[in-house]
Design an enzyme around this catalytic site. Structure first.
Site, PDB file in Angstrom:
ATOM      1  N   CYS A   8      32.702  58.609  55.890  1.00  0.00           N
ATOM      2  CA  CYS A   8      31.775  57.298  56.605  1.00  0.00           C
ATOM      3  C   CYS A   8      33.028  56.316  57.084  1.00  0.00           C
ATOM      4  O   CYS A   8      33.374  55.414  56.384  1.00  0.00           O
ATOM      5  CB  CYS A   8      30.958  56.867  55.538  1.00  0.00           C
ATOM      6  SG  CYS A   8      29.682  56.066  56.412  1.00  0.00           S
ATOM      7  N   ARG A  55      30.059  60.154  58.984  1.00  0.00           N
ATOM      8  CA  ARG A  55      28.998  59.514  58.613  1.00  0.00           C
ATOM      9  C   ARG A  55      28.486  60.211  57.101  1.00  0.00           C
ATOM     10  O   ARG A  55      28.483  61.382  56.853  1.00  0.00           O
ATOM     11  CB  ARG A  55      27.579  60.134  59.249  1.00  0.00           C
ATOM     12  CG  ARG A  55      26.293  59.224  59.122  1.00  0.00           C
ATOM     13  CD  ARG A  55      25.313  59.640  59.909  1.00  0.00           C
ATOM     14  NE  ARG A  55      24.129  58.652  59.436  1.00  0.00           N
ATOM     15  CZ  ARG A  55      22.887  58.984  59.739  1.00  0.00           C
ATOM     16  NH1 ARG A  55      22.573  60.194  60.158  1.00  0.00           N
ATOM     17  NH2 ARG A  55      21.992  58.343  59.227  1.00  0.00           N
ATOM     18  N   LEU A  56      28.418  59.155  56.218  1.00  0.00           N
ATOM     19  CA  LEU A  56      27.581  59.524  54.852  1.00  0.00           C
ATOM     20  C   LEU A  56      26.196  58.915  54.945  1.00  0.00           C
ATOM     21  O   LEU A  56      26.051  57.731  55.013  1.00  0.00           O
ATOM     22  CB  LEU A  56      28.492  58.934  53.674  1.00  0.00           C
ATOM     23  CG  LEU A  56      28.001  59.010  52.324  1.00  0.00           C
ATOM     24  CD1 LEU A  56      28.111  60.739  51.668  1.00  0.00           C
ATOM     25  CD2 LEU A  56      28.637  58.051  51.401  1.00  0.00           C
ATOM     26  N   ALA A  57      25.189  59.995  55.334  1.00  0.00           N
ATOM     27  CA  ALA A  57      23.955  59.326  55.778  1.00  0.00           C
ATOM     28  C   ALA A  57      23.349  58.855  54.329  1.00  0.00           C
ATOM     29  O   ALA A  57      23.227  59.255  53.474  1.00  0.00           O
ATOM     30  CB  ALA A  57      23.219  60.464  56.109  1.00  0.00           C
ATOM     31  N   ILE A  58      22.928  57.389  54.491  1.00  0.00           N
ATOM     32  CA  ILE A  58      22.148  56.619  53.334  1.00  0.00           C
ATOM     33  C   ILE A  58      20.814  56.357  53.530  1.00  0.00           C
ATOM     34  O   ILE A  58      19.797  56.412  53.155  1.00  0.00           O
ATOM     35  CB  ILE A  58      23.023  55.680  53.050  1.00  0.00           C
ATOM     36  CG1 ILE A  58      24.607  55.859  52.710  1.00  0.00           C
ATOM     37  CG2 ILE A  58      22.301  54.572  51.958  1.00  0.00           C
ATOM     38  CD1 ILE A  58      24.637  56.642  51.486  1.00  0.00           C
ATOM     39  N   GLY A  82      28.874  51.158  57.187  1.00  0.00           N
ATOM     40  CA  GLY A  82      28.469  50.160  55.996  1.00  0.00           C
ATOM     41  C   GLY A  82      27.023  50.026  56.152  1.00  0.00           C
ATOM     42  O   GLY A  82      26.092  51.163  56.686  1.00  0.00           O
ATOM     43  N   GLU A  83      26.166  49.143  55.638  1.00  0.00           N
ATOM     44  CA  GLU A  83      24.942  49.057  55.339  1.00  0.00           C
ATOM     45  C   GLU A  83      24.509  47.425  55.836  1.00  0.00           C
ATOM     46  O   GLU A  83      25.041  46.594  55.483  1.00  0.00           O
ATOM     47  CB  GLU A  83      24.448  49.260  54.049  1.00  0.00           C
ATOM     48  CG  GLU A  83      24.746  50.723  53.460  1.00  0.00           C
ATOM     49  CD  GLU A  83      24.144  51.792  54.181  1.00  0.00           C
ATOM     50  OE1 GLU A  83      22.886  51.438  54.889  1.00  0.00           O
ATOM     51  OE2 GLU A  83      24.556  52.915  54.107  1.00  0.00           O
ATOM     52  N   GLY A 382      29.043  45.641  39.741  1.00  0.00           N
ATOM     53  CA  GLY A 382      28.872  44.167  39.260  1.00  0.00           C
ATOM     54  C   GLY A 382      30.257  43.281  39.817  1.00  0.00           C
ATOM     55  O   GLY A 382      30.403  42.186  39.168  1.00  0.00           O
TER      56      GLY A 382
END
Length: 631
Positions: A8, A55-58, A82-83, A382
């Site tokens: 990605c 692409r790493l499809a999310i 990214g997202e 975290g």
């Protein structure tokens, strides 16, 4: 451009040779099985602009999310990694303004970004996003390329010129694959690696290639050179720090805790958006436990959580993670790994990290990512809590030590340093000796955080390069030594070490990581909270713990802080000794010409004899040597 191992990512070039466009088809074929979900290329021969994407499809797993993607008006083409967590809200804003496309082809955040760029322009769109990203946007009308990176630098973006061609990509592998690329080591960057165990932005291991700093974008037209291009900031951590300190939160402890819990919960909720299985890393510490607690509070099903444990005494936190998991009711998976599991990974590190990187917690981070990927495609972490809420131990002890040290006049301290240097002192006294000649508290902290004090004397032809912590003109105005240290770490260590470590280790396993505590709204609130809500009675992260204790019993969490570490010093004297010996061979070092062989051999000998634990110093050299061997 032939690229390998990018999970990605975006890549491409502007102003290169037309003959190289054909190589992009090879990229698609080579990366399709690694992508692992999709890949694509786009180019314009007339403008010699090429964009590629794996692409790493999310979100939106359908072909409607395919990249590179063109806008409906056909003005823009984007390759985006990214997202954007608030992209559905952005769609609603566009629709209410009458600026949305006639119809949406799918529900991907990439399509939303293109619509925003078309309606609002570059800077307003970037400022409107909540997310993590690296992107390349080609504007056909202006014949201009925009490269941009998220506010805190969760996603990487490299760029630089090779002759008249501008190269860019999510990893250095993408740039290096360009046929004319000159892979010349930047010896100044190498000195930074030895000082910090990572290479801070904007530097990279290669001459002429930079990391785009977090929160910035740059616009380039065909034929422009580096001297004509200046990155611009659309969000600045320094401004967030100064604004927060200038308008501190004035409510009660309980009100502050309520507000912080609300803002972190909001960030967690946004980052749980996915069309694929999602979970979280859980170490049992304050930061990951808080994120998981707020995830579970908002989930109808048990959250998938992941932890790894080590058999070595003092390096295992899996038992604490299990306690927290049982209390919260998560679906927990833990894996106990042997030293051999970590040691087997060492030869792969130069492939996982595209430039030398020497934070040894990269080993357990990779292992927990590999385990998580067997169950989920997205994992929340975290990270960020220490830098925002005063968690690191130096924030507590450095002010006390400096207040005692500065009582002794500087000339006396300098004399003591010269007299005692070179004596075989125990590690604890050796660390104190190093900071004796500090002229002020800022230099004291700089020395404290450095692994090699004078790396330019070890690197042949090396020179000291300026970084955030050595450049007072880049410092924000703060109200205390503690807040200054936190600002330095948030601006450099967090972005260029912590986030690099997690991103590369996870993406090498086709796992996307998300960091709710680095939502910019959480960051901005953290800097509004007064210091005594972060560090109270000599203990850090006070207010973050108050949020957590609403969900997890105090006694489960209150224990000495541990790092996510491995017994590196022992390993270098034992199972890793032969591997290290080969890389540190005196003749080899002399032949390669990067390090002064006698200085390296002295440190290696002291470590082997048990006189000092030089593991961190040696690891930076070993990671460069292992990386160099792969080139």
């Amino acid at each position: 451009m032939i690229v390998e191992n990018i999970m990605c990512g975006c890549f491409g070039f502007l102003g290169g040779k037309k003959a190289y466009f054909g190589v992009l088809d090879v990229v698609e074929n080579k990366l399709y099985h690694r992508g692992p979900d999709d890949s694509g290329t786009w180019y314009d021969e007339r403008q010699t602009i090429a964009l590629g994407h794996t692409r790493l499809a999310i979100v939106d797993l359908s072909p409607a999310g395919h990249q590179p993607m063109a806008s409906p008006c056909d003005r823009f083409v984007i390759a985006f990694n990214g997202e954007i967590y608030n992209h559905l809200d952005l769609r609603k804003q566009l629709e209410s303004q009458g600026s949305a496309p006639t119809s949406w082809r799918g529900h991907s955040d990439t399509e939303t970004l293109l619509a925003c760029f078309s309606a609002w322009g570059i800077e307003k769109t970037l400022q409107s996003t909540v997310g993590m990203f690296a992107l390349a946007l080609w504007d056909k009308q202006e014949q201009q390329l925009t490269l941009a990176r998220d506010r805190l630098g969760e996603k990487p973006l490299y760029w630089g010129w090779c002759g008249s061609a501008l190269l860019f990509g999510s990893e250095l592998k993408a740039l290096k694959a360009y046929p004319d690329f000159k892979a010349e080591v930047d010896r100044g960057a190498l000195t930074l690696l030895l000082r910090h165990n990572y290479i801070p932005a904007p530097y990279t291991i290669y001459q002429g290639i930079e990391k785009l700093p977090a929160g910035q974008y740059v616009q380039i037209k065909k034929g422009q050179l580096r001297a004509d291009v200046q990155p611009k900031a659309y969000w600045q951590l320094n401004q967030a720090i100064e604004r927060g300190l200038a308008s501190p939160f004035s409510g009660t402890d309980a009100q502050a805790t309520d507000l912080l819990e609300h803002v972190i919960s909001q960030a967690v909720r946004g980052q749980m958006l996915a069309d694929v299985p999602l979970g979280a890393f859980l170490s049992g510490g304050v930061d990951s436990s808080t994120v998981v607690a707020l995830m579970q509070q908002q989930s109808r099903q048990p959250v998938r959580t992941f932890a790894i444990g080590f058999d070595e005494p003092g390096y295992n936190e899996a038992e604490y993670a299990k306690e927290v998991s049982l209390h919260l009711g998560t679906d927990h998976t833990e894996l106990y790994v042997s030293a051999q599991d970590a040691l087997d990974l060492v030869p792969r590190l130069p492939d996982i990290y595209c430039e030398p990187f020497a934070d040894s917690s990269q080993l357990p981070t990779f292992l927990v990512s590999r385990m998580a990927k067997q169950h989920v495609t997205v994992a929340l972490s975290g990270d960020g809590g220490d830098e925002l809420f005063g968690g690191y131990n130096p924030y507590q002890f450095a002010p006390r030590v400096w207040s005692k040290l500065r009582v002794m006049p500087l000339p006396l301290r300098q004399i003591a340093y010269r007299l005692l240097s070179g004596l075989p002192l125990p590690d604890k006294f050796a660390k104190l000796l190093r900071v004796l000649p500090a002229k002020d508290k800022e230099q004291f902290y700089h020395i404290l955080m450095s692994h090699w004090d004078n790396p330019d004397q070890l690197v042949i032809g090396g020179q000291i390069c300026s970084t955030l912590i050595s450049s007072p003109e880049q410092w924000p105005q703060t109200d205390s030594f503690e807040h200054w240290m936190m600002a330095m770490d948030a601006g450099q260590y967090m972005t260029d070490d912590i986030l690099v470590k997690v991103d590369r280790a996870a993406m090498a396993n086709s796992l996307e990581t998300r960091v709710p505590l680095l939502d910019h709204r959480v960051v901005e609130l953290a800097w509004q909270l007064p210091l005594n809500m972060k560090i109270r009675a000599g203990v850090g992260k006070w207010i973050l713990k108050e949020v957590l204790y609403r969900h997890v019993p105090r006694e489960m969490i209150e224990r000495p802080k541990k790092g996510f570490s491995v017994p590196l010093g022992q390993w270098l004297r034992g199972p890793l000794r032969d591997w290290a010996e080969a890389l540190l061979n005196e003749q080899r070092l002399a032949q390669e010409g990067y390090f002064v062989p006698s200085a390296v051999q002295r440190i290696w000998s002291e470590h082997l004899q048990g006189k000092r634990n030089h593991a961190r110093k040696l690891w930076s050299i070993l990671m460069f040597q292992a990386w160099l061997e792969k080139q």
